[in-house]
Design a protein around this motif. Structure first.
Motif, PDB file in Angstrom:
ATOM      1  N   PHE A  52      35.248  18.771 -18.563  1.00  0.00           N
ATOM      2  CA  PHE A  52      34.439  18.614 -18.619  1.00  0.00           C
ATOM      3  C   PHE A  52      33.708  17.042 -19.029  1.00  0.00           C
ATOM      4  O   PHE A  52      32.752  16.712 -18.200  1.00  0.00           O
ATOM      5  CB  PHE A  52      33.562  19.137 -19.993  1.00  0.00           C
ATOM      6  N   LEU A  53      34.542  15.910 -18.824  1.00  0.00           N
ATOM      7  CA  LEU A  53      34.189  14.448 -19.294  1.00  0.00           C
ATOM      8  C   LEU A  53      34.130  14.476 -17.385  1.00  0.00           C
ATOM      9  O   LEU A  53      33.318  13.558 -17.040  1.00  0.00           O
ATOM     10  CB  LEU A  53      35.180  13.750 -20.272  1.00  0.00           C
ATOM     11  N   GLU A  54      35.188  15.038 -16.693  1.00  0.00           N
ATOM     12  CA  GLU A  54      35.409  14.049 -15.353  1.00  0.00           C
ATOM     13  C   GLU A  54      34.043  15.257 -14.947  1.00  0.00           C
ATOM     14  O   GLU A  54      33.629  14.640 -14.464  1.00  0.00           O
ATOM     15  CB  GLU A  54      37.060  14.977 -14.862  1.00  0.00           C
ATOM     16  N   GLU A  55      34.138  16.489 -14.994  1.00  0.00           N
ATOM     17  CA  GLU A  55      32.822  16.668 -14.099  1.00  0.00           C
ATOM     18  C   GLU A  55      31.786  17.053 -14.548  1.00  0.00           C
ATOM     19  O   GLU A  55      30.662  16.634 -13.839  1.00  0.00           O
ATOM     20  CB  GLU A  55      33.438  18.583 -14.816  1.00  0.00           C
ATOM     21  N   PHE A  56      31.274  16.372 -16.012  1.00  0.00           N
ATOM     22  CA  PHE A  56      29.803  16.550 -16.242  1.00  0.00           C
ATOM     23  C   PHE A  56      29.343  14.886 -17.066  1.00  0.00           C
ATOM     24  O   PHE A  56      28.170  14.607 -17.074  1.00  0.00           O
ATOM     25  CB  PHE A  56      29.327  17.401 -17.420  1.00  0.00           C
ATOM     26  N   GLY A  57      30.547  14.299 -17.132  1.00  0.00           N
ATOM     27  CA  GLY A  57      30.331  12.840 -18.113  1.00  0.00           C
ATOM     28  C   GLY A  57      30.272  13.106 -19.644  1.00  0.00           C
ATOM     29  O   GLY A  57      29.312  11.934 -19.689  1.00  0.00           O
ATOM     30  N   VAL A  58      30.293  14.211 -20.223  1.00  0.00           N
ATOM     31  CA  VAL A  58      29.691  14.339 -21.483  1.00  0.00           C
ATOM     32  C   VAL A  58      31.673  14.692 -22.408  1.00  0.00           C
ATOM     33  O   VAL A  58      32.050  15.037 -21.630  1.00  0.00           O
ATOM     34  CB  VAL A  58      29.156  16.054 -21.006  1.00  0.00           C
ATOM     35  N   GLN A  59      31.026  14.177 -23.180  1.00  0.00           N
ATOM     36  CA  GLN A  59      32.697  14.157 -24.317  1.00  0.00           C
ATOM     37  C   GLN A  59      32.052  15.377 -25.092  1.00  0.00           C
ATOM     38  O   GLN A  59      31.202  15.957 -25.749  1.00  0.00           O
ATOM     39  CB  GLN A  59      32.502  12.716 -25.205  1.00  0.00           C
ATOM     40  N   VAL A  60      32.771  16.436 -25.234  1.00  0.00           N
ATOM     41  CA  VAL A  60      32.784  17.383 -25.706  1.00  0.00           C
ATOM     42  C   VAL A  60      34.170  17.513 -26.698  1.00  0.00           C
ATOM     43  O   VAL A  60      35.016  17.029 -27.080  1.00  0.00           O
ATOM     44  CB  VAL A  60      32.751  18.263 -24.643  1.00  0.00           C
ATOM     45  N   ARG A  61      33.844  18.922 -27.831  1.00  0.00           N
ATOM     46  CA  ARG A  61      34.985  19.215 -28.083  1.00  0.00           C
ATOM     47  C   ARG A  61      34.878  20.870 -28.260  1.00  0.00           C
ATOM     48  O   ARG A  61      34.252  21.254 -28.068  1.00  0.00           O
ATOM     49  CB  ARG A  61      34.084  19.467 -30.155  1.00  0.00           C
ATOM     50  N   ALA A  62      36.665  21.396 -27.825  1.00  0.00           N
ATOM     51  CA  ALA A  62      36.847  21.831 -27.805  1.00  0.00           C
ATOM     52  C   ALA A  62      37.009  22.882 -28.975  1.00  0.00           C
ATOM     53  O   ALA A  62      37.697  22.446 -30.548  1.00  0.00           O
ATOM     54  CB  ALA A  62      38.559  22.274 -27.105  1.00  0.00           C
ATOM     55  N   GLY A  63      36.597  23.930 -28.777  1.00  0.00           N
ATOM     56  CA  GLY A  63      36.877  25.416 -29.989  1.00  0.00           C
ATOM     57  C   GLY A  63      38.004  26.218 -29.602  1.00  0.00           C
ATOM     58  O   GLY A  63      38.832  26.523 -28.522  1.00  0.00           O
ATOM     59  N   GLU A  64      37.796  27.072 -29.955  1.00  0.00           N
ATOM     60  CA  GLU A  64      38.905  28.746 -30.640  1.00  0.00           C
ATOM     61  C   GLU A  64      38.614  28.910 -28.909  1.00  0.00           C
ATOM     62  O   GLU A  64      38.070  29.369 -27.965  1.00  0.00           O
ATOM     63  CB  GLU A  64      37.899  29.907 -31.370  1.00  0.00           C
ATOM     64  N   ALA A  65      39.531  29.934 -28.526  1.00  0.00           N
ATOM     65  CA  ALA A  65      40.320  30.995 -27.006  1.00  0.00           C
ATOM     66  C   ALA A  65      39.445  31.845 -27.523  1.00  0.00           C
ATOM     67  O   ALA A  65      39.399  32.246 -28.527  1.00  0.00           O
ATOM     68  CB  ALA A  65      41.510  31.285 -27.614  1.00  0.00           C
ATOM     69  N   VAL A  66      38.867  32.279 -26.183  1.00  0.00           N
ATOM     70  CA  VAL A  66      37.766  33.010 -26.120  1.00  0.00           C
ATOM     71  C   VAL A  66      37.891  34.336 -25.536  1.00  0.00           C
ATOM     72  O   VAL A  66      37.602  35.651 -25.798  1.00  0.00           O
ATOM     73  CB  VAL A  66      35.638  32.261 -25.248  1.00  0.00           C
ATOM     74  N   ALA A  67      38.560  34.110 -24.129  1.00  0.00           N
ATOM     75  CA  ALA A  67      38.786  35.077 -23.598  1.00  0.00           C
ATOM     76  C   ALA A  67      40.264  34.290 -22.211  1.00  0.00           C
ATOM     77  O   ALA A  67      41.046  32.968 -22.202  1.00  0.00           O
ATOM     78  CB  ALA A  67      38.058  35.243 -22.586  1.00  0.00           C
ATOM     79  N   ALA A  68      40.870  35.568 -21.598  1.00  0.00           N
ATOM     80  CA  ALA A  68      42.026  35.062 -20.677  1.00  0.00           C
ATOM     81  C   ALA A  68      42.544  36.085 -20.230  1.00  0.00           C
ATOM     82  O   ALA A  68      42.322  37.459 -19.760  1.00  0.00           O
ATOM     83  CB  ALA A  68      43.816  34.633 -21.822  1.00  0.00           C
ATOM     84  N   ALA A  69      42.804  35.993 -18.652  1.00  0.00           N
ATOM     85  CA  ALA A  69      43.217  36.418 -17.426  1.00  0.00           C
ATOM     86  C   ALA A  69      44.338  35.968 -16.692  1.00  0.00           C
ATOM     87  O   ALA A  69      44.497  34.985 -16.704  1.00  0.00           O
ATOM     88  CB  ALA A  69      41.650  36.811 -16.759  1.00  0.00           C
ATOM     89  N   SER A  70      44.974  36.714 -16.001  1.00  0.00           N
ATOM     90  CA  SER A  70      46.053  36.691 -15.203  1.00  0.00           C
ATOM     91  C   SER A  70      45.792  36.041 -13.986  1.00  0.00           C
ATOM     92  O   SER A  70      45.012  38.097 -13.596  1.00  0.00           O
ATOM     93  CB  SER A  70      47.599  36.904 -15.623  1.00  0.00           C
ATOM     94  N   PHE A  71      46.092  35.982 -12.599  1.00  0.00           N
ATOM     95  CA  PHE A  71      46.250  36.479 -11.159  1.00  0.00           C
ATOM     96  C   PHE A  71      46.836  35.289 -10.409  1.00  0.00           C
ATOM     97  O   PHE A  71      47.203  34.527 -10.819  1.00  0.00           O
ATOM     98  CB  PHE A  71      44.254  35.863 -10.982  1.00  0.00           C
ATOM     99  N   LEU A  72      46.709  35.873  -9.178  1.00  0.00           N
ATOM    100  CA  LEU A  72      47.592  35.608  -7.747  1.00  0.00           C
ATOM    101  C   LEU A  72      47.084  34.050  -7.387  1.00  0.00           C
ATOM    102  O   LEU A  72      45.996  34.901  -7.061  1.00  0.00           O
ATOM    103  CB  LEU A  72      48.503  35.980  -7.110  1.00  0.00           C
TER     104      LEU A  72
END
Length: 136
Positions: A52-72
């Motif tokens: 988020f810092l690299e892509e948006f220039g903003v310091q954020v706080r990471a919260g809980e896991a919301v979803a997951a997926a697996s793929f090739l």
């Protein structure tokens, strides 16, 4: 070798932050939940903060896991996990600084399928939508 990626889920009620990728690379010109690859030795939470810092220039706080997926992806297994992300502001009065995207929008969770989203993030969408609706 398996790869690990993170997606950043930023909420404001039913609205979710989505970003339009720059028109380069395999997924260029498509919409996504912000995020990216986890670096070696990095936790998912650290990857969320760095991406988020690299892509948006903003310091954020990471919260809980919301979803997951697996793929090739090009024959390589990828584990994609989405995390709730808390931003210091909404990027409207003070714009985010974009490096990987041409624009970003806040959209209602129901409107996400109307955008040309990257396939991997669409795998997350049902769980993300369920999470967003449960937050109300």
């Amino acid at each position: 070798m398996e790869k690990h990626s993170v997606a950043c889920i930023v909420l404001d009620g039913r609205n979710i932050l989505i970003a339009h990728r720059n028109p380069v690379g395999q997924m260029g010109g498509r919409w996504e939940f912000p995020g990216g690859k986890r670096e070696p030795g990095e936790s998912d939470g650290d990857a969320v903060i760095r991406e988020f810092l690299e892509e948006f220039g903003v310091q954020v706080r990471a919260g809980e896991a919301v979803a997951a997926a697996s793929f090739l992806h090009d024959g390589i297994p990828v584990q994609l996990r989405a995390y709730r992300v808390f931003v210091p502001h909404d990027g409207i009065a003070t714009a985010y600084t974009l490096t990987e995207h041409s624009e970003y929008r806040w959209v209602d969770i129901d409107d996400v399928p109307r955008f040309d989203f990257v396939d991997s993030d669409l795998l997350l969408y049902p769980e993300v939508k369920e999470y967003v609706l449960a937050q109300r």
